[in-house]
Design a protein around this motif. Structure first.
Motif, mmCIF file in Angstrom:
data_model
loop_
_atom_site.group_PDB
_atom_site.id
_atom_site.type_symbol
_atom_site.label_atom_id
_atom_site.label_comp_id
_atom_site.label_asym_id
_atom_site.label_seq_id
_atom_site.Cartn_x
_atom_site.Cartn_y
_atom_site.Cartn_z
ATOM 1 N N SER A 60 5.238 -4.523 -3.843
ATOM 2 C CA SER A 60 5.791 -3.313 -3.217
ATOM 3 C C SER A 60 4.309 -2.670 -2.724
ATOM 4 N N GLY A 61 4.812 -1.560 -2.256
ATOM 5 C CA GLY A 61 3.420 -0.514 -1.600
ATOM 6 C C GLY A 61 2.749 -0.199 -2.818
ATOM 7 N N THR A 62 3.274 0.041 -3.957
ATOM 8 C CA THR A 62 2.635 0.676 -4.993
ATOM 9 C C THR A 62 1.659 -0.506 -5.500
ATOM 10 N N ASN A 65 -1.442 -0.889 -2.991
ATOM 11 C CA ASN A 65 -2.468 -0.014 -3.375
ATOM 12 C C ASN A 65 -3.239 -0.106 -4.464
ATOM 13 N N GLU A 91 2.435 6.893 -8.057
ATOM 14 C CA GLU A 91 2.490 5.829 -8.415
ATOM 15 C C GLU A 91 2.047 5.753 -10.113
ATOM 16 N N GLU A 139 -3.864 8.327 3.720
ATOM 17 C CA GLU A 139 -2.510 8.028 3.933
ATOM 18 C C GLU A 139 -2.096 8.559 5.421
ATOM 19 N N ASP A 169 -3.602 3.850 3.098
ATOM 20 C CA ASP A 169 -2.253 3.671 2.666
ATOM 21 C C ASP A 169 -1.013 3.853 3.826
ATOM 22 N N ALA A 171 1.804 2.807 4.285
ATOM 23 C CA ALA A 171 3.093 2.364 4.116
ATOM 24 C C ALA A 171 4.169 2.492 5.188
ATOM 25 N N CYS A 212 4.053 -1.108 4.142
ATOM 26 C CA CYS A 212 5.377 -1.364 3.563
ATOM 27 C C CYS A 212 6.242 -2.159 4.651
ATOM 28 N N SER A 214 9.379 -2.816 3.494
ATOM 29 C CA SER A 214 10.731 -2.436 2.966
ATOM 30 C C SER A 214 11.016 -0.986 3.563
ATOM 31 N N LYS A 215 10.438 -0.234 4.234
ATOM 32 C CA LYS A 215 10.736 0.984 4.799
ATOM 33 C C LYS A 215 11.487 1.198 6.040
#
Ligand SMILES: *Cc1c(COP(=O)(O)O)cnc(C)c1O
Length: 371
Positions: A60-62, A65, A91, A139, A169, A171, A212, A214-215
Motif C-alpha cells: 500500500s501507499g501507507t 511511505n 497514516e 506530497e 509521497d 501517490a 500508488c 491502486s488509485k
C-alpha cells in the motif's frame, strides 16, 4: 435503484477485463525468495521509467511511505512533513509508532507546498537537546494540486545543502506528471512517453518516491517505493519486518504492470472529466435550481473537485445524494456545512459526470429533515 455513481476516491476502481487477464496469466514465484519474475519485471520497468536505480513493490501507499521513512531515518530522528500530508495525518501515526521517528509538521501553504524558508528555519541545530532532523517529505499531488517542478528542484537543493534526505509521497505522481505535460509543451492528450518524461522531472530531486498503483492507475492493490539500489536493499528488510513480504504476488504485480503500460494516458480523461464536473457545479450554483448560490466550488485540481455546501441545504443535499445513488467523500457536516471531495477515475467517466449532474439538478428543497 439507479446505478451508483461513486466519486469518493480513485481507489474504488475495479480491475478491467484486460487487467484481470494479465493477472490470470502472470508468471509467479515466491517473492520473499526473490523468485517472482512478474514482480521483478514491474520493479525494473518502474525504476527505469522513473529514473531510479531500483524499486520495491509493496502492499500500500501507507506501507511505501512508512518503509521510506524507517529505511532512511533512525530511531529518534526527525522528519519534516506537511500538517495536511498523508504521511503525517492519514497514516495512523505509523512513523512515530513503528519507526520511533519524530514528525515535525509544518502547515501546508494554499498551493500544497511547504515554505522552504520555514523548512530551513525548522531544521534543528546539532545539539543533544534536539532530535536530529533527517528528512523532508513532500506530497505531489497534494489535495489534487500539482507542485511546480522548479519548487521541487529548490526543495531538493535545500535538502542537499543541509544534508537532509528528500522523500516524495507521489501517490498520485502520474496525475501530477500528466498535468505538467499539459501546462508545458504538449497540446491535447499527452503520450505515455511525455508523461513519463514529466514524471522523471518530478522525481529527480528526491532520494525516494512512493507511488500508488491502486488509485487513478486502476490496479486493485499495490504501491511502489523507488530509490537507490542501496536504499531499496535496506527497504526489503523493513518491508519484511512490517509483515509486507508477500509470496506469489506476481498476480498483483501483473495488474500494476498492466496499469503502467495501459492506464497512463487515460489519466488525462480523469482531469478533463473533473473539469467538466466543476463546470457543472458552477452552472448549478449560477442557475435557478435550489442549489443556486449554495455551492462554493474549488478546482478542478487534476482529478479532484472540492465543493463546500452552504449549511442551509447541506444536510438535505446529503440525503438527496444518498437517495439517488451518488457518492462523494466528506459527507460529515462541519458547522452545518459539507466540504465534499469528488474524484474522477476509470469507473467514473464523462457519462457518470453528466448523470451525476442530472441527478443533482433534481434536488428539491422540502420539509426540514429529521436527524
Ligand atoms: C492514498 C494515499 C496514500 C496511501 O495509500 P494507501 O494505498 O491507501 O495506503 C499515501 N499518500 C497519499 C498522498 C495518498 O493519497
Amino acid at each position: 435503484m439507479p446505478t451508483t455513481l461513486d466519486f469518493r476516491s480513485d481507489t474504488v476502481t475495479r480491475p478491467t477485463p484486460a487487467m484481470r487477464l494479465a493477472m490470470a496469466q502472470a508468471e509467479v514465484g515466491d517473492d520473499v525468495f526473490g523468485d517472482d519474475p512478474t514482480v521483478a519485471q514491474l520493479q525494473t520497468e518502474a525504476a527505469q521509467s522513473l529514473g531510479f536505480e531500483a524499486s520495491l513493490y509493496v502492499s500500500s501507499g501507507t506501507q511505501a511511505n512508512l518503509i521510506a521513512l524507517m529505511t532512511q531515518c533512525a530511531r529518534g530522528e526527525e522528519a519534516i512533513v506537511g500538517q495536511q500530508s498523508h504521511a503525517y495525518r492519514w497514516e495512523s501515526g505509523g512513523m512515530a509508532v513503528l519507526g520511533s521517528i519524530q514528525p515535525q509538521p509544518l502547515e501546508n501553504q494554499a498551493d500544497g507546498t511547504l515554505d522552504l524558508d520555514l523548512v530551513a528555519a525548522t531544521i534543528k541545530p546539532d545539539d543533544p537537546h534536539f532530535a536530529r532532523t533527517r528528512l523532508l517529505a513532500l506530497e505531489n499531488t497534494m489535495g489534487g494540486k500539482v507542485l511546480p517542478i522548479p519548487y521541487l528542484q529548490a526543495a531538493g537543493d535545500l535538502c542537499r545543502h543541509y544534508g537532509l534526505i528528500a522523500h516524495l509521497d507521489g501517490a498520485r505522481l502520474m496525475n501530477a506528471a500528466v498535468a505538467c505535460t499539459q501546462t508545458t509543451d504538449v497540446a491535447g492528450t499527452p503520450s505515455a512517453e511525455q508523461i513519463l518524461r514529466s514524471a522523471r522531472a518530478i522525481c529527480a530531486p528526491f532520494d525516494s518516491v512512493s507511488l500508488c498503483l491502486s488509485k487513478g492507475l486502476g490496479a486493485p492493490i499495490g504501491s511502489l517505493l523507488l530509490g537507490s539500489q542501496e536504499m531499496i536493499a535496506r527497504a526489503i528488510r523493513v518491508r519484511k519486518m512490517l509483515g509486507g513480504g508477500m509470496r506469489q504476488v506476481g498476480l498483483l504485480a501483473a495488474a500494476g504492470r498492466h496499469a503502467l503500460a495501459h492506464h497512463l494516458t487515460r489519466l488525462a480523461d480523469d482531469h478533463a472529466n473533473a473539469a467538466r464536473l466543476a463546470q457543472g457545479f458552477r452552472e448549478l450554483n449560477n442557475g435557478t435550481s435550489p442549489l443556486a448560490g449554495q455551492l462554493s466550488v474549488e478546482g478542478a485540481h487534476t482529478n479532484m473537485v472540492f465543493v463546500t455546501v452552504a449549511s442551509t441545504i447541506a444536510a438535505r443535499l446529503q440525503q438527496h445524494l444518498a437517495a439517488c445513488g451518488v457518492l462523494c467523500s466528506g459527507a460529515a457536516l462541519v458547522d452545518g456545512r459539507a466540504r465534499q471531495r469528488w474524484v474522477t477515475h476509470l469507473d467514473a467517466d464523462a457519462k457518470a459526470v453528466d448523470e451525476a449532474l442530472d441527478r443533482l439538478a433534481t434536488f428539491k428543497l422540502g420539509a426540514p429533515l429529521s436527524p
